[in-house]
Design a protein around this motif. Structure first.
Motif, PDB file in Angstrom:
ATOM      1  N   GLU A  10       0.825  -1.203   0.000  1.00 23.03           N
ATOM      2  CA  GLU A  10       0.000   0.000   0.000  1.00 23.03           C
ATOM      3  C   GLU A  10       0.864   1.260   0.000  1.00 23.03           C
ATOM      4  O   GLU A  10       0.589   2.222  -0.724  1.00 23.03           O
ATOM      5  N   THR A  11       1.934   1.261   0.795  1.00 22.46           N
ATOM      6  CA  THR A  11       2.829   2.417   0.844  1.00 22.46           C
ATOM      7  C   THR A  11       3.562   2.605  -0.483  1.00 22.46           C
ATOM      8  O   THR A  11       3.706   3.726  -0.973  1.00 22.46           O
ATOM      9  N   ALA A  13       2.509   1.677  -3.411  1.00 19.95           N
ATOM     10  CA  ALA A  13       1.516   2.145  -4.376  1.00 19.95           C
ATOM     11  C   ALA A  13       1.238   3.637  -4.206  1.00 19.95           C
ATOM     12  O   ALA A  13       1.077   4.373  -5.187  1.00 19.95           O
ATOM     13  N   GLU A  14       1.178   4.111  -2.962  1.00 19.72           N
ATOM     14  CA  GLU A  14       0.884   5.517  -2.700  1.00 19.72           C
ATOM     15  C   GLU A  14       2.027   6.429  -3.106  1.00 19.72           C
ATOM     16  O   GLU A  14       1.802   7.540  -3.592  1.00 19.72           O
ATOM     17  N   THR A  15       3.273   5.976  -2.906  1.00 18.03           N
ATOM     18  CA  THR A  15       4.433   6.807  -3.253  1.00 18.03           C
ATOM     19  C   THR A  15       4.809   6.682  -4.723  1.00 18.03           C
ATOM     20  O   THR A  15       5.366   7.614  -5.311  1.00 18.03           O
ATOM     21  N   LYS A  56       3.926   2.195 -11.470  1.00 22.22           N
ATOM     22  CA  LYS A  56       2.491   2.385 -11.287  1.00 22.22           C
ATOM     23  C   LYS A  56       1.803   1.031 -11.225  1.00 22.22           C
ATOM     24  O   LYS A  56       2.350   0.009 -11.667  1.00 22.22           O
ATOM     25  N   GLU A  62      -4.394  -2.261  -8.792  1.00 22.96           N
ATOM     26  CA  GLU A  62      -5.451  -1.326  -8.391  1.00 22.96           C
ATOM     27  C   GLU A  62      -6.527  -2.042  -7.575  1.00 22.96           C
ATOM     28  O   GLU A  62      -7.007  -1.528  -6.560  1.00 22.96           O
ATOM     29  N   LEU A  65      -5.157  -2.888  -4.114  1.00 22.46           N
ATOM     30  CA  LEU A  65      -5.051  -1.699  -3.259  1.00 22.46           C
ATOM     31  C   LEU A  65      -6.403  -1.365  -2.634  1.00 22.46           C
ATOM     32  O   LEU A  65      -6.494  -1.108  -1.436  1.00 22.46           O
ATOM     33  N   LYS A  69      -7.075  -1.893   1.445  1.00 21.42           N
ATOM     34  CA  LYS A  69      -7.440  -0.815   2.367  1.00 21.42           C
ATOM     35  C   LYS A  69      -8.670  -1.195   3.187  1.00 21.42           C
ATOM     36  O   LYS A  69      -8.730  -0.946   4.389  1.00 21.42           O
TER      37      LYS A  69
END
Length: 298
Positions: A10-11, A13-15, A56, A62, A65, A69
């Motif tokens: 998750e981290t 993917a966010e960065t 990406k 996607e 993710l 969450k």
């Protein structure tokens, strides 16, 4: 699938960058690469693809993710639910309240809650309603008090009371020197919250539906505490709850600009997440607001 690998994923993917994710997580890049490799092997699919110097998500990434969450929220809520019952339902509420109504509503509500549950603990978050709704959806808040949320399948909303929001100015503002109408308000600059906030959308619409330009916002802020001093020392107009104007701290130097067209009657409501875990203490608070909200806050 390892929950730690999912958190690392998750981290990353966010960065969108393995190096920045490694710095944020205090882990080495090779360790994170192995973590992603384990996930991809367990799922049988690629999760990332190169995009220049960044990475990406693939379509599978996607999906993971979004599901990850939700899984993290569910696990966190389950842990909290078990702790609540293991501790004999010791009360704890993460409550959000719209800044425009916090001053006049929260003191009375807190008093009523502590009379019923002296050991109750509260974590209060004050903010604009758009931010509060996102925090509620993400599971960071148990409940929020803000203008009525309608047509939102993610939330359950219960009306509590009615209030009004009005235009205000400094007591010596030149607008009070003669008769005025809605068009006259267009001559002056405003201090207002961001365009996604309910009150801002309403006041913009009040002008536009009458073929007038929306307010000229010179200062945009989410801080209610700044408003009295900003308005008192400038020629700016603003928009606040009538109760805040009457009882809020530092409001004595301000004055309502009374116009029917800019007086917003609204319903204040308490909202919770549909299908989300609601701690016993928060459930009692919602019940109290539904039954006696207008009396408590009078």
């Amino acid at each position: 699938m390892d929950f730690r690998d999912l958190a690392y994923f998750e981290t990353i993917a966010e960065t969108g960058h393995l190096g920045r994710a490694a710095e944020k997580l205090n882990r080495s890049q090779p360790a994170l690469s192995k973590s992603i490799q384990r996930l991809e092997e367990s799922l049988g699919a690629r999760l990332f693809q190169r995009d220049g110097r960044r990475i990406k998500l693939t379509d599978v990434g996607e999906l993971l993710l979004a599901r990850g969450k939700q899984l993290r929220i569910n696990i966190s809520e389950t842990e909290r639910e078990v702790r609540d019952y293991a501790n004999g339902l010791v009360g704890n509420i993460n409550l959000g309240c719209a800044a425009s109504m916090a001053d006049y509503l929260l003191p009375q509500l807190t008093e009523a809650l502590l009379e019923r549950s002296p050991k109750l603990t509260l974590k209060l978050s004050i903010g604009q309603d758009d931010v509060l709704k996102e925090s509620l959806r993400a599971g960071r808040l148990d409940a929020i008090i803000c203008p009525l949320v309608s047509n939102d399948a993610d939330l359950k909303t219960y009306p509590v009371l009615k209030d009004e929001a009005v235009v205000v100015a400094s007591a010596d503002h030149p607008i009070f020197s003669s008769r005025y109408d809605l068009q006259e308000l267009c001559r002056y600059a405003w201090v207002l919250p961001g365009p996604t906030v309910t009150a801002r959308r309403w006041i913009d619409n009040a002008f536009m539906t009458r073929q007038l330009p929306s307010p000229n916002v010179q200062i945009e802020t989410n801080s209610i505490s700044l408003l009295p001093r900003l308005i008192e020392r400038t020629r700016l107009l603003s928009f606040v709850a009538r109760e805040t104007l009457e009882y809020g701290q530092g409001m004595s130097r301000l004055r309502e600009v009374p116009l029917v067209e800019t007086t917003m009657s609204r319903t204040v409501a308490v909202s919770i997440r549909s299908g989300g875990y609601l701690p016993p203490a928060a459930a009692r608070m919602v019940e109290l607001l539904r039954e006696k909200g207008s009396v408590i806050t009078a």
